[in-house]
Design a protein around this motif. Structure first.
Motif, short mmCIF file in Angstrom:
data_model
loop_
_atom_site.label_atom_id
_atom_site.label_comp_id
_atom_site.label_asym_id
_atom_site.label_seq_id
_atom_site.Cartn_x
_atom_site.Cartn_y
_atom_site.Cartn_z
N ASP A 129 0.94 -1.32 -0.20
CA ASP A 129 -0.30 0.03 0.29
C ASP A 129 0.72 1.57 -0.21
OD1 ASP A 129 -2.63 -1.79 0.56
OD2 ASP A 129 -1.78 -1.97 2.63
N ILE A 130 0.37 2.15 -1.21
CA ILE A 130 1.39 3.45 -1.05
C ILE A 130 -0.40 4.58 -0.01
CG2 ILE A 130 2.06 5.32 -1.94
CD1 ILE A 130 3.41 3.19 -3.75
N ILE A 131 0.54 5.43 0.50
CA ILE A 131 -0.15 6.06 1.23
C ILE A 131 0.19 7.72 1.15
CG2 ILE A 131 -2.07 7.63 3.05
CD1 ILE A 131 -1.74 4.29 4.08
N MET A 132 -0.17 8.84 0.86
CA MET A 132 -0.18 10.04 0.02
C MET A 132 -0.77 10.98 0.55
SD MET A 132 1.59 9.68 -3.72
CE MET A 132 0.18 10.40 -4.10
N SER A 133 -0.56 12.29 1.12
CA SER A 133 -0.89 12.92 2.02
C SER A 133 -1.29 14.11 0.88
CB SER A 133 -1.21 13.33 2.85
OG SER A 133 -1.54 14.92 3.48
N VAL A 134 -2.40 14.73 -0.12
CA VAL A 134 -2.28 14.95 -1.18
C VAL A 134 -2.31 17.13 -0.28
CG1 VAL A 134 -4.34 16.35 -2.51
CG2 VAL A 134 -3.59 14.06 -2.14
N GLU A 135 -2.37 17.18 0.90
CA GLU A 135 -2.42 18.57 1.79
C GLU A 135 -0.78 18.37 1.54
OE1 GLU A 135 -4.93 20.04 5.03
OE2 GLU A 135 -5.04 18.29 5.07
N THR A 136 -0.18 17.83 2.06
CA THR A 136 0.96 18.16 2.45
C THR A 136 1.99 17.86 1.20
OG1 THR A 136 1.26 16.67 4.39
CG2 THR A 136 3.67 16.68 3.10
N ALA A 137 0.99 17.15 -0.15
CA ALA A 137 1.78 17.42 -0.91
C ALA A 137 1.09 18.58 -2.12
CB ALA A 137 1.19 15.92 -2.35
N GLN A 138 0.90 19.06 -1.95
CA GLN A 138 0.23 20.59 -2.46
C GLN A 138 0.73 22.00 -2.02
OE1 GLN A 138 -3.49 20.79 -0.93
NE2 GLN A 138 -4.45 20.62 -3.39
N LYS A 139 1.63 22.10 -0.10
CA LYS A 139 2.43 22.60 0.30
C LYS A 139 3.87 22.29 -0.55
CE LYS A 139 0.16 21.72 4.36
NZ LYS A 139 0.00 21.07 5.65
N GLN A 140 4.63 21.07 -0.40
CA GLN A 140 6.01 21.30 -0.63
C GLN A 140 5.71 21.65 -2.25
OE1 GLN A 140 6.31 17.38 2.13
NE2 GLN A 140 6.71 16.46 -0.36
N ALA A 141 4.61 21.22 -3.54
CA ALA A 141 4.55 21.42 -4.40
C ALA A 141 4.80 22.87 -4.80
CB ALA A 141 3.68 20.80 -5.62
N GLN A 142 3.86 23.42 -3.94
CA GLN A 142 4.15 25.24 -4.62
C GLN A 142 5.49 26.00 -3.29
OE1 GLN A 142 0.99 25.96 -1.33
NE2 GLN A 142 -0.75 27.33 -3.33
N LEU A 143 6.43 25.21 -2.83
CA LEU A 143 7.50 25.25 -1.96
C LEU A 143 8.33 25.35 -3.18
CD1 LEU A 143 8.63 26.49 0.61
CD2 LEU A 143 9.78 23.77 0.61
N GLN A 144 8.33 24.37 -3.87
CA GLN A 144 9.60 24.08 -4.75
C GLN A 144 8.84 24.75 -5.66
OE1 GLN A 144 10.48 19.60 -4.53
NE2 GLN A 144 9.80 19.72 -2.14
N GLN A 145 7.61 25.18 -6.61
CA GLN A 145 7.39 25.77 -6.89
C GLN A 145 7.43 24.90 -8.33
OE1 GLN A 145 9.98 29.24 -7.42
NE2 GLN A 145 9.15 29.98 -6.15
N HIS A 146 6.33 23.48 -8.39
CA HIS A 146 5.77 22.42 -9.70
C HIS A 146 4.58 22.24 -9.67
CE1 HIS A 146 7.86 19.60 -6.71
NE2 HIS A 146 7.06 20.11 -6.71
N SER A 147 3.95 21.84 -10.27
CA SER A 147 2.88 21.40 -10.49
C SER A 147 3.03 20.17 -9.37
CB SER A 147 2.45 20.70 -11.29
OG SER A 147 2.02 19.41 -11.60
N LEU A 148 1.01 20.13 -8.40
CA LEU A 148 0.90 19.20 -8.04
C LEU A 148 1.09 18.05 -8.68
CD1 LEU A 148 -0.59 17.89 -4.42
CD2 LEU A 148 -2.97 18.59 -5.75
N LYS A 149 0.47 17.50 -9.89
CA LYS A 149 0.96 16.36 -10.25
C LYS A 149 2.31 15.96 -9.74
CE LYS A 149 0.59 14.14 -15.39
NZ LYS A 149 -0.04 14.51 -16.66
N THR A 150 2.91 16.90 -11.13
CA THR A 150 4.57 15.81 -10.29
C THR A 150 4.64 15.65 -9.22
OG1 THR A 150 4.80 17.95 -12.24
CG2 THR A 150 6.97 17.18 -10.87
N GLU A 151 4.45 16.41 -7.91
CA GLU A 151 4.79 16.11 -6.50
C GLU A 151 4.15 15.06 -6.71
OE1 GLU A 151 6.79 16.55 -3.27
OE2 GLU A 151 6.77 17.83 -4.47
N LEU A 152 2.84 15.35 -6.55
CA LEU A 152 2.26 13.16 -6.25
C LEU A 152 2.59 12.61 -7.21
CD1 LEU A 152 -0.86 14.59 -6.78
CD2 LEU A 152 -0.17 13.49 -4.49
#
Length: 172
Positions: free
Chosen positions: A101-124
């Motif tokens: 199983d892989i479990i991902m937090s989309v909320e954390t992914a959104q924050k990381q994507a914004q911080l690193q200036q790339h898309s949510l799709k790329t981060e996920l």
């Protein structure tokens, strides 16, 4: 060309009923994971079907799981639970093999994507590739192992037509 068959089970708790639109559809996830499974250097039985479950959730849920299983009372971006590490019945008797199983937090992914200036799709996709490698036995207990894993993640993202984030700069 496809050597291994993969069945992916996606549960999307973060984008229920498409109130918000997930940047990655179930069929896209399926294509990516199957491609990754066929690209990595593994020696699995070609006659088996391999199974992975993917859960997209929020910080509250992943924090609960992180506390329960890792004793870290904080949200995290991705958790993996590799089934092949557990004691399993003889895989020769089964038609399918659960990788885990892989479990991902989309909320954390959104924050990381914004911080690193790339898309949510790329981060996920980045987080999914990380979790995927953990399911196959990869780990990163030291800097050298982490570099190798990050390089493999870059390879997996490039294979699906995404540019990997410059995450390595944050670690080294």
């Amino acid at each position: 060309m496809t050597k291994y068959e993969l069945e992916l089970y996606v549960e999307d708790l973060f984008f229920p009923d498409n109130d918000q639109k997930s940047p990655i559809s179930e069929s896209q996830w399926q294509k990516w994971f199957e491609k990754w499974l066929n690209l990595v250097d593994i020696d699995f039985d070609e006659d088996k079907i391999y199974e992975i479950s993917l859960l997209l959730t929020d910080d509250k849920e992943i924090q609960s799981l992180n506390t329960q299983f890792r004793h870290k009372n904080q949200p995290t971006d991705v958790l993996t639970f590799a089934a092949l590490e557990a004691d399993f019945p003889d895989h020769d008797l089964m038609d399918s093999v659960t990788l885990g199983d892989i479990i991902m937090s989309v909320e954390t992914a959104q924050k990381q994507a914004q911080l690193q200036q790339h898309s949510l799709k790329t981060e996920l996709a980045w987080l999914a590739s990380h979790g995927f490698l953990h399911l196959l036995g990869w780990d990163h207990p030291d800097d050298d192992s982490l570099r190798k894993m990050l390089t493999q993640q870059e390879f997996l993202l490039n294979a699906i037509g995404l540019q990997s984030p410059a995450v390595a700069d944050f670690f080294f």
